[in-house]
Write a protein that holds these residues in place. Structure first.
Motif, mmCIF file in Angstrom:
data_model
loop_
_atom_site.group_PDB
_atom_site.id
_atom_site.type_symbol
_atom_site.label_atom_id
_atom_site.label_comp_id
_atom_site.label_asym_id
_atom_site.label_seq_id
_atom_site.Cartn_x
_atom_site.Cartn_y
_atom_site.Cartn_z
ATOM 1 N N SER A 15 -28.463 -5.416 28.791
ATOM 2 C CA SER A 15 -27.172 -5.404 28.103
ATOM 3 C C SER A 15 -26.496 -4.076 28.417
ATOM 4 N N VAL A 16 -25.388 -4.161 29.117
ATOM 5 C CA VAL A 16 -24.680 -2.933 29.506
ATOM 6 C C VAL A 16 -24.193 -2.198 28.255
ATOM 7 N N GLY A 17 -23.736 -2.962 27.247
ATOM 8 C CA GLY A 17 -23.298 -2.353 25.990
ATOM 9 C C GLY A 17 -24.440 -1.584 25.327
ATOM 10 N N ASP A 18 -25.652 -2.181 25.305
ATOM 11 C CA ASP A 18 -26.810 -1.488 24.700
ATOM 12 C C ASP A 18 -27.143 -0.218 25.463
ATOM 13 N N PHE A 72 -25.076 1.657 27.138
ATOM 14 C CA PHE A 72 -24.072 2.672 26.772
ATOM 15 C C PHE A 72 -24.305 3.204 25.356
ATOM 16 N N ARG A 73 -24.643 2.303 24.411
ATOM 17 C CA ARG A 73 -24.876 2.771 23.033
ATOM 18 C C ARG A 73 -26.048 3.741 22.996
ATOM 19 N N TRP A 74 -27.071 3.470 23.818
ATOM 20 C CA TRP A 74 -28.223 4.373 23.899
ATOM 21 C C TRP A 74 -27.754 5.766 24.369
ATOM 22 N N ALA A 91 -13.837 5.306 24.915
ATOM 23 C CA ALA A 91 -13.451 3.947 25.338
ATOM 24 C C ALA A 91 -14.164 2.906 24.477
ATOM 25 N N MET A 92 -15.441 3.137 24.218
ATOM 26 C CA MET A 92 -16.202 2.160 23.432
ATOM 27 C C MET A 92 -15.653 2.041 22.020
ATOM 28 N N ALA A 93 -15.392 3.190 21.388
ATOM 29 C CA ALA A 93 -14.914 3.155 19.999
ATOM 30 C C ALA A 93 -13.563 2.461 19.907
ATOM 31 N N GLY A 105 -12.721 -0.029 21.784
ATOM 32 C CA GLY A 105 -12.875 -1.410 22.246
ATOM 33 C C GLY A 105 -12.351 -1.607 23.661
ATOM 34 N N GLU A 106 -12.161 -0.479 24.391
ATOM 35 C CA GLU A 106 -11.659 -0.594 25.770
ATOM 36 C C GLU A 106 -12.825 -0.664 26.752
ATOM 37 N N LEU A 107 -12.527 -1.159 27.959
ATOM 38 C CA LEU A 107 -13.584 -1.226 28.962
ATOM 39 C C LEU A 107 -13.821 0.149 29.569
ATOM 40 N N VAL A 108 -15.083 0.429 29.847
ATOM 41 C CA VAL A 108 -15.476 1.659 30.537
ATOM 42 C C VAL A 108 -15.124 1.478 32.028
ATOM 43 N N GLY A 109 -14.875 2.581 32.739
ATOM 44 C CA GLY A 109 -14.480 2.500 34.152
ATOM 45 C C GLY A 109 -15.497 1.760 35.023
ATOM 46 N N LEU A 148 -18.496 3.699 36.859
ATOM 47 C CA LEU A 148 -19.598 4.097 35.985
ATOM 48 C C LEU A 148 -20.446 2.874 35.601
ATOM 49 N N VAL A 149 -19.771 1.760 35.314
ATOM 50 C CA VAL A 149 -20.489 0.534 34.954
ATOM 51 C C VAL A 149 -21.372 0.083 36.128
ATOM 52 N N ALA A 150 -20.795 0.079 37.335
ATOM 53 C CA ALA A 150 -21.556 -0.362 38.514
ATOM 54 C C ALA A 150 -22.776 0.542 38.715
ATOM 55 N N ASP A 163 -26.155 -9.310 30.356
ATOM 56 C CA ASP A 163 -25.183 -9.676 29.320
ATOM 57 C C ASP A 163 -24.138 -8.573 29.209
ATOM 58 N N GLY A 164 -22.867 -8.969 29.162
ATOM 59 C CA GLY A 164 -21.787 -7.979 29.059
ATOM 60 C C GLY A 164 -21.326 -7.465 30.414
ATOM 61 N N PHE A 165 -21.742 -8.122 31.463
ATOM 62 C CA PHE A 165 -21.370 -7.734 32.819
ATOM 63 C C PHE A 165 -21.513 -8.957 33.722
ATOM 64 N N PRO A 166 -20.631 -9.183 34.688
ATOM 65 C CA PRO A 166 -19.392 -8.456 34.967
ATOM 66 C C PRO A 166 -18.268 -8.844 34.018
ATOM 67 N N ARG A 167 -17.376 -7.882 33.751
ATOM 68 C CA ARG A 167 -16.298 -8.110 32.802
ATOM 69 C C ARG A 167 -14.927 -8.166 33.495
ATOM 70 N N ASN A 168 -14.869 -7.911 34.779
ATOM 71 C CA ASN A 168 -13.578 -8.062 35.493
ATOM 72 C C ASN A 168 -13.864 -8.353 36.972
ATOM 73 N N ARG A 186 -13.413 -6.739 39.809
ATOM 74 C CA ARG A 186 -14.083 -5.725 40.654
ATOM 75 C C ARG A 186 -15.582 -5.698 40.399
ATOM 76 N N GLN A 187 -15.936 -5.780 39.126
ATOM 77 C CA GLN A 187 -17.366 -5.770 38.786
ATOM 78 C C GLN A 187 -18.057 -7.009 39.349
ATOM 79 N N ALA A 188 -17.348 -8.149 39.296
ATOM 80 C CA ALA A 188 -17.941 -9.398 39.803
ATOM 81 C C ALA A 188 -18.165 -9.304 41.304
ATOM 82 N N THR A 202 -21.732 -0.678 10.317
ATOM 83 C CA THR A 202 -20.864 -1.535 11.121
ATOM 84 C C THR A 202 -20.714 -0.837 12.451
ATOM 85 N N ARG A 203 -20.805 -1.569 13.548
ATOM 86 C CA ARG A 203 -20.609 -0.940 14.863
ATOM 87 C C ARG A 203 -19.230 -0.294 14.915
ATOM 88 N N ALA A 204 -19.139 0.883 15.534
ATOM 89 C CA ALA A 204 -17.861 1.607 15.561
ATOM 90 C C ALA A 204 -16.760 0.751 16.171
HETATM 91 P P1 AMP Z 1 -20.778 -5.015 24.237
HETATM 92 O O1 AMP Z 1 -21.989 -4.605 23.465
HETATM 93 O O2 AMP Z 1 -21.089 -5.883 25.413
HETATM 94 O O3 AMP Z 1 -19.707 -5.583 23.344
HETATM 95 O O4 AMP Z 1 -20.154 -3.661 24.869
HETATM 96 C C1 AMP Z 1 -19.700 -2.619 24.041
HETATM 97 C C2 AMP Z 1 -18.704 -1.746 24.794
HETATM 98 O O5 AMP Z 1 -19.331 -1.165 25.953
HETATM 99 C C3 AMP Z 1 -17.484 -2.478 25.343
HETATM 100 O O6 AMP Z 1 -16.472 -2.655 24.381
HETATM 101 C C4 AMP Z 1 -17.059 -1.523 26.462
HETATM 102 O O7 AMP Z 1 -16.427 -0.361 25.951
HETATM 103 C C5 AMP Z 1 -18.412 -1.098 27.029
HETATM 104 N N1 AMP Z 1 -18.867 -2.040 28.088
HETATM 105 C C6 AMP Z 1 -19.955 -2.869 28.034
HETATM 106 N N2 AMP Z 1 -20.067 -3.583 29.175
HETATM 107 C C7 AMP Z 1 -19.018 -3.219 29.953
HETATM 108 C C8 AMP Z 1 -18.558 -3.611 31.246
HETATM 109 N N3 AMP Z 1 -19.205 -4.542 31.981
HETATM 110 N N4 AMP Z 1 -17.432 -3.021 31.736
HETATM 111 C C9 AMP Z 1 -16.762 -2.090 31.034
HETATM 112 N N5 AMP Z 1 -17.129 -1.680 29.803
HETATM 113 C C10 AMP Z 1 -18.246 -2.224 29.262
#
Ligand code: AMP
Length: 217
Positions: A31-34, A36-38, A53-55, A57-61, A64-66, A85-90, A92-94, A155-157
């Motif tokens: 989980s890419v989100g997990d 990042f949270r770590w 960006a996370m707080a 709700g925006e996508l991270v660049g 960095l994600v790749a 899970d949580g990838f690819p989100r756009n 370019r990532q795909a 509650t998640r930020a």
């Molecule tokens: P999630 O737990 O999947 O909801 O991800 C939490 C947050 O992490 C998202 O709102 C983004 O800020 C960042 N994030 C997770 N996955 C991606 C991704 N594939 N591309 C860009 N940002 C991401």
């Protein structure tokens, strides 16, 4: 070896369903989100880069994600495969992902936006052990306390109404086209995300041609 992607708007049950697949099939759940949270919790350099960006709700660049995905898959601890899970989100990532890995299936959990709002705004997390709760379907035994470790729930930020709307807009604008890309490769399996967790898992097993979920007997 099974290589799966699980997609769906936030709150569609991606994480829960991915963990159930992992446990039964010995897959690695990424989980890419997990990740990042770590990093945010550990105050790493990556954490500092993604926190704002996370707080919001925006996508991270994308770069960095790749990099994070490449590093995680580079560990090669996925002998039986992975579910990401949580990838690819756009787009370019795909593209990056499809150039580097063949995907066996994309599980697409479908959930209407109103149901997403209802679910996400009632989501709670234990910041100590990572256990998820939901005040509608999966309440803790003692209000506000983790059943596993007793820590206070938060509650998640990014589970605020504002951040959720930003993520919903982002999902529809950027992630839907990714699904279309995968559809052209005929790897997408649409699954209704509204039924109870076990039923959704059974539907996923069925469409992927896997053995039944243990709740099916
Ligand atoms: P999630 O737990 O999947 O909801 O991800 C939490 C947050 O992490 C998202 O709102 C983004 O800020 C960042 N994030 C997770 N996955 C991606 C991704 N594939 N591309 C860009 N940002 C991401």
């Amino acid at each position: 070896m099974r290589k799966y992607v699980i997609m769906g708007v936030q709150g569609s049950g991606k994480g829960t369903q991915a963990k159930m697949l992992r446990e039964d099939l010995d897959l690695v759940h990424i989980s890419v989100g997990d990740i990042f949270r770590w990093h945010v919790r550990q105050h790493t350099k990556i954490g500092a880069q993604v926190k704002r960006a996370m707080a919001a709700g925006e996508l991270v660049g994308d770069d960095l994600v790749a990099e994070v995905v490449r590093r995680r898959l580079g560990i090669h601890d996925w002998n039986y495969g992975f579910v990401i899970d949580g990838f690819p989100r756009n787009g370019r990532q795909a593209e990056f992902f499809m150039e580097s890995y063949d995907i066996d299936a994309v599980i697409h959990l479908e959930l209407p936006d109103d149901e997403v709002r209802r679910r996400v705004l009632s989501r709670r997390l234990c910041p100590n052990c990572g256990m998820d709760y939901n005040l509608i379907a999966d309440r803790p035994e003692v209000e506000g306390r983790c059943d596993i470790c007793g820590h206070g729930l938060i509650t998640r930020a990014d589970d605020t109404p504002e951040a959720l709307e930003a993520r919903l807009t982002d999902y529809h604008e950027k992630t839907r086209p990714v699904l279309e890309l995968f559809r052209r490769k005929e790897v997408v399996h649409d699954v209704d995300g509204r039924p109870p967790v076990d039923e959704v898992q059974s539907a996923i097993r069925k469409t992927l041609g896997l053995s039944g979920y243990r709740a099916d007997g």
